[in-house]
Motif scaffolding. Structure first.
Motif, short mmCIF file in Angstrom:
data_model
loop_
_atom_site.label_atom_id
_atom_site.label_comp_id
_atom_site.label_asym_id
_atom_site.label_seq_id
_atom_site.Cartn_x
_atom_site.Cartn_y
_atom_site.Cartn_z
N ASN A 69 -15.03 2.33 -10.97
CA ASN A 69 -13.70 2.59 -11.54
C ASN A 69 -13.75 3.34 -12.86
O ASN A 69 -12.79 3.94 -13.26
CB ASN A 69 -12.95 1.27 -11.73
N SER A 107 1.42 8.69 4.18
CA SER A 107 0.67 9.54 3.27
C SER A 107 0.13 10.74 4.03
O SER A 107 -0.49 10.60 5.08
CB SER A 107 -0.48 8.77 2.65
N VAL A 118 0.88 -1.17 0.00
CA VAL A 118 0.00 0.00 0.00
C VAL A 118 0.91 1.21 0.00
O VAL A 118 1.57 1.53 0.98
CB VAL A 118 -0.93 0.00 1.23
N ILE A 119 0.97 1.88 -1.15
CA ILE A 119 1.95 2.95 -1.32
C ILE A 119 1.45 4.23 -0.66
O ILE A 119 2.16 4.89 0.08
CB ILE A 119 2.18 3.26 -2.81
N ASP A 120 0.20 4.54 -0.96
CA ASP A 120 -0.27 5.86 -0.57
C ASP A 120 -1.79 5.82 -0.47
O ASP A 120 -2.44 4.90 -0.96
CB ASP A 120 0.15 6.88 -1.64
N SER A 121 -2.34 6.86 0.17
CA SER A 121 -3.80 6.90 0.28
C SER A 121 -4.45 7.00 -1.10
O SER A 121 -5.57 6.56 -1.29
CB SER A 121 -4.22 8.07 1.16
N GLY A 122 -3.72 7.58 -2.05
CA GLY A 122 -4.27 7.68 -3.40
C GLY A 122 -4.52 6.33 -4.02
O GLY A 122 -5.50 6.11 -4.73
N GLN A 123 -3.63 5.38 -3.72
CA GLN A 123 -3.80 4.02 -4.22
C GLN A 123 -4.94 3.33 -3.47
O GLN A 123 -5.80 2.69 -4.07
CB GLN A 123 -2.50 3.25 -4.04
N LEU A 124 -4.94 3.51 -2.16
CA LEU A 124 -5.98 2.88 -1.33
C LEU A 124 -7.36 3.36 -1.77
O LEU A 124 -8.31 2.58 -1.84
CB LEU A 124 -5.74 3.23 0.14
N GLU A 125 -7.43 4.65 -2.06
CA GLU A 125 -8.69 5.25 -2.51
C GLU A 125 -9.26 4.50 -3.71
O GLU A 125 -10.44 4.20 -3.77
CB GLU A 125 -8.41 6.71 -2.87
N GLN A 126 -8.37 4.15 -4.63
CA GLN A 126 -8.84 3.47 -5.83
C GLN A 126 -9.18 2.02 -5.58
O GLN A 126 -9.92 1.41 -6.33
CB GLN A 126 -7.79 3.58 -6.93
N LEU A 127 -8.60 1.47 -4.50
CA LEU A 127 -8.90 0.08 -4.18
C LEU A 127 -10.24 -0.06 -3.48
O LEU A 127 -10.85 -1.12 -3.49
CB LEU A 127 -7.79 -0.52 -3.32
#
Lengths: 363, 524
Positions: free
Chosen positions: B259, B291, B245-254
């Motif tokens: 989509n 993040s 989990v790199i960043d909240s931006g990635q989590l947001e999309q998950l």
């Protein structure tokens, strides 16, 4: 949030209003004055009352079968065979109306806004948008209607308000000069302008609060009666019945009269038409939805979405059948009366189901 | 609250499946500890020895002579804590205690002695298995192994170089707190706590990422936030099975519902005050370690036009500013399309004088207005993107060179008309008015399809584009909440905080859209 599942009460009002307001917005004054002369104002009002009564019976009927649409409960009331026939009739009517409104819309667009664009392009883009919308389901349709109701109503009322001081009241001195005869004769004709209220026969199962459809659905019809009557009043008051009868799109003429915005918008009619597209769009969507749903429910299936795609080419083919405006008017008249028959058919159905209910209670 | 499933329910794992250990994640396998220090140390070294930042410090417990070992990752721990609060008491002060015979210590009480009397650190945990201990070590804790015990004492000594709390650069306000989140989760949760001292505010943490083991915290207020929403957020977070989990931006999309949309369905914010305000409106905040953005769910379209400042200024001013934002968002999306449509198809719509001026200015331009506008809009996007990636000083140069010089030169060269430059510039400025970056960028991309539709079908095309955009917007859901609430479905109470920000005394109830438990916000 439970109350926000399904169609909310305000969405029901919006759906009824925008389903009724369609191409009739452009032609209502001329058809009213053609049918009843200067009495067209009263005819519009009373025609609206007829529509109100029909909508009332349809909603009352729907209340007896809250989980079904008209396609299903007609089979319960009329029996399987007659009910299926009725449903078939409804489906054909809805498909034909979708096509007719689409064609009427495209004709108006071509004449008023895009003279050089082929009719087919206008129809196909509109049809595509409608299909995309119908695929989203009744929830999306209701939400869109709710979003588009304010601009549609605002522009029509704005048009009326901007013209109302030019109404020449002397024209209405001839009101009722020929008695109530012409009004009564034109009533049936005028009430076709209110077609679109049939959507209430499809709303009940999807309502969040089923008991509220009566109040909010009828409020929608009342709103359109006010809008149409005011519109006809203003057009007849400015142009008189003779001139109005000769106009194809009298409402657009009304929009052209607006001068005070000249410094910013030269031609208000184009501005008005862009908003009117929304009204026409919501009407076509309502009929397309009714058509898809009635076909599917007739077959006893649940998912109507693939059938929308099957119906799309059929609608398109029907819509290109009329070769000229005479043929189109003929088609429009046919489906209008077919729609009225449908509207009136709810009265005997309500009577039958009342008798049955009473019968089961006593026995 | 009805929760809309965003994925095919067939693909969803059942709860039982989710709770059972996943066979594919090798590190879930529990490695037991032995009583021998040497053996435990050997196992640990097998995992960590190759890394140069792993420190293994073996020593004898003062006075007792029992072998111990301290294991930690250099750089993740605070050296003063290790020296002063762990090693010093264990090696030196423990022997003092023993000498004075104040506490009886024998072999089977060593562990408790160390835990209860020697180590002077507040946060202490025990790890029963090696894999758990390793996880703690990797998160920056110090692990103390003692001879004869098959458990490891985990001592919190976290401390690493971190950026201090600084301004929330992306969401600057003129009036209001300036601080923004940082990259450290603990600092961020502290920033949130400081704003609301309600003990009902719950901060729960889970580890996500098969390999990264990133701490993800979700915050809600018990008694305000709906249970169903909390459950749905937990379910969606638990469903995530990804290596990092790199960043909240990635989590947001998950965790988002839809989509196929350019619009964010989760609000990301850098501001603790905004986060707390959202919590009090019955939303849930998700914070991801590393993040500086908090994710607020569920989000509505309306929210992207709100700025924390609106609540700190008088309501008339705020309402005016909100109106400006809504209008400018319309301008940013539709102006170029309307310009093309009017110019190409309906020149009669605008006053004759203006139409003449425009056509005179376009006299030498070789392209149709669609191509011309597309060219200029693309240039603006180019400038914006190149400026965004560059250091501030060079970014400004790009702005001046691009905006002033190219714009002027393009007009002089006769490639474009001055009116087009004006339209494009207004559009660009208008698109920056929207306070939320990700929403603004989503809206901005809508310009291009609309321009093409306007080029082919005139105003009719613009209206069709408008309809399609609206269909799309109303069909988006964010954690079961309609994206266009409170506009559609209309919620009368929530319209008070829409385009008009009503005075506080008129907003006595919390927004209904999130379906909060406790509706009363104000009682005066």
């Amino acid at each position: 949030m439970k109350s926000r599942q399904g169609i909310t009460s305000l969405q029901a009002t919006a759906t009824v209003v925008v389903s009724i307001l369609g191409i009739a917005v452009l032609i209502m004054p001329s058809s009213a004055s053609e049918a009843a002369g200067i009495d067209g104002v009263l005819a519009t009002l009373f025609g609206g009352l007829v529509a109100l009564v029909l909508a009332l019976t349809a909603i009352l009927l729907g209340r007896h079968y809250p989980d079904y649409t008209i396609i299903e409960y007609s089979q319960i009331i009329l029996g399987r065979l007659l009910g299926k026939l009725f449903g078939f009739y409804f489906a054909i009517y809805a498909i034909a109306t979708t096509a007719t409104v689409l064609r009427g819309f495209a004709d108006a667009m071509k004449v008023l806004l895009l003279p050089k664009t082929p009719l087919e392009v206008i129809m196909i883009t509109m049809l595509f948008t409608v299909v995309y919308q119908v695929q989203g389901g009744i929830g999306t349709i209701a939400r869109i209607n709710e979003l588009f109701l304010p601009p549609i109503i605002t522009i029509i009322l704005g048009l009326i308000a901007l013209n109302i001081r030019d109404v020449e009241l002397f024209r209405f001195r001839a009101l009722l000069s020929e008695g109530v005869g012409p009004i009564f004769m034109s009533l049936v004709n005028i009430s076709t302008g209110y077609l679109g209220f049939e959507i209430v026969t499809f709303l009940t199962p999807f309502m969040a609060d089923k008991s509220k459809l009566l109040k909010y659905g009828l409020a929608g019809v009342v709103l359109t009666v006010i809008v149409y009557t005011a519109l006809v009043f203003v057009v007849l008051g400015i142009y008189g019945n003779k001139t109005t009868s000769d106009m194809v799109y009298p409402t657009v003429h009304l929009a052209r009269r607006i001068l005070w915005v000249e410094s910013f918008i030269e031609r208000f009619d184009i501005f008005f038409l862009t908003f009117w597209i929304l009204a026409a769009y919501t009407t076509i969507t309502a009929y397309m939805y009714m058509a898809s749903l009635s076909v599917v429910r007739l077959m006893g299936l649940r998912n109507y979405k693939p059938f929308t795609l099957i119906l799309t080419p059929i609608v398109y083919i029907i819509s290109i059948i009329p070769q000229n405006s005479v043929q189109f008017t003929l088609l429009l008249n046919i489906i209008s009366y077919a729609g009225l028959i449908l509207g009136f058919s709810t009265i005997p159905m309500l009577v039958i189901s009342k008798i049955r209910k009473a019968g089961t209670k006593n026995g | 609250m009805k929760v809309i499933r965003r994925r095919n329910p067939k693909n969803r794992k059942t709860i039982e499946e989710r709770q059972s250990p996943k066979p594919n994640s090798e590190d879930r396998v529990s490695i037991p500890l032995s009583k021998s220090l040497g053996e435990n140390l050997k196992k640990l070294k097998a995992f960590l020895e190759e890394s140069t930042d792993a420190v293994f410090r073996e020593f004898k417990l003062g006075g007792l002579g029992i072998s111990c070992a301290l294991v930690y990752i250099d750089g993740l721990i605070d050296k003063t804590v290790v020296h002063e609060a762990i090693l010093k008491p264990l090696m030196y002060e423990a022997s003092e205690l023993n000498k004075e015979r104040t506490i009886e210590v024998d072999q089977d009480k060593v562990f408790d002695f160390v835990k209860e009397h020697a180590v002077t650190v507040a946060d202490i945990k025990e790890a029963e298995s090696l894999d758990k201990a390793i996880l703690f070590i990797m998160s920056g804790e110090a692990a103390l192994l003692i001879e004869g015990y098959d458990k490891i004492l985990v001592i919190s000594a976290r401390g690493w170089p971190a950026r201090g709390v600084s301004n929330a650069d992306d969401e600057e306000v003129i009036r209001g707190p300036k601080e923004g989140f940082t990259e450290t989760l603990r600092v961020n949760t502290a920033l949130v706590r400081r704003k609301c001292k309600d003990p009902n505010m719950v901060i729960r943490t889970i580890k996500l990422g098969r390999r990264s083991k990133t701490d993800v915290a979700y915050i809600y207020i018990k008694g305000i936030t709906r249970e169903e929403l909390i459950k749905e957020v937990e379910e969606r977070l638990n469903e995530i099975d990804i290596d990092q989990v790199i960043d909240s931006g990635q989590l947001e999309q998950l965790i988002q519902d839809n989509n196929m949309t350019p619009f964010p369905q989760v609000q990301a914010t850098q501001r603790p005050d905004k986060t707390v305000a959202s919590l009090l409106e019955g939303r849930i905040a998700i914070l991801v370690d590393n993040s500086p953005y908090a994710l607020l769910v569920p989000a509505t379209f309306n929210q992207f036009f709100q700025s924390p400042e609106d609540y700190n200024e008088r309501w008339i001013v705020s309402s005016f500013l909100r109106l400006v934002r809504w209008i400018s968002s319309f301008v940013a999306v539709f102006t170029p399309a309307i310009y093309i449509a009017v110019l190409t198809y309906h020149p009669s719509l605008i006053p004759t004088k203006l139409a003449l001026t425009i056509s005179a200015s376009r006299a030498g331009v070789p392209f149709p207005s669609l191509i011309e506008a597309l060219l200029m809009e693309s240039t603006i996007e180019l400038l914006r993107e190149s400026g965004a990636r560059l250091p501030k000083a060079i970014g400004q140069t790009i702005g001046i060179v691009g905006g002033l010089i190219i714009g002027d030169a393009a007009v002089r060269a006769g490639i474009t008309s001055p009116i087009t430059v004006i339209i494009v510039a207004i559009t660009a400025i208008a698109s920056f008015v929207i306070p939320t970056y990700s929403a603004a960028i989503g809206l901005r991309t809508m310009r291009f399809p609309l321009m093409i539709m306007a080029g082919f079908l005139g105003l009719y095309g613009v209206v069709i584009g408008f309809i399609l955009l609206n269909i799309h917007l109303v069909s988006i859901k964010s954690f079961g909440l309609g994206f266009m609430t409170p506009q559609s479905p209309i919620i009368i109470n929530d319209l008070k905080d829409f385009v008009i920000r009503a005075p506080y005394r008129a907003m006595k109830r919390r927004p209904e859209e999130t379906d909060v438990i406790d509706m009363i916000r104000m009682d005066m």
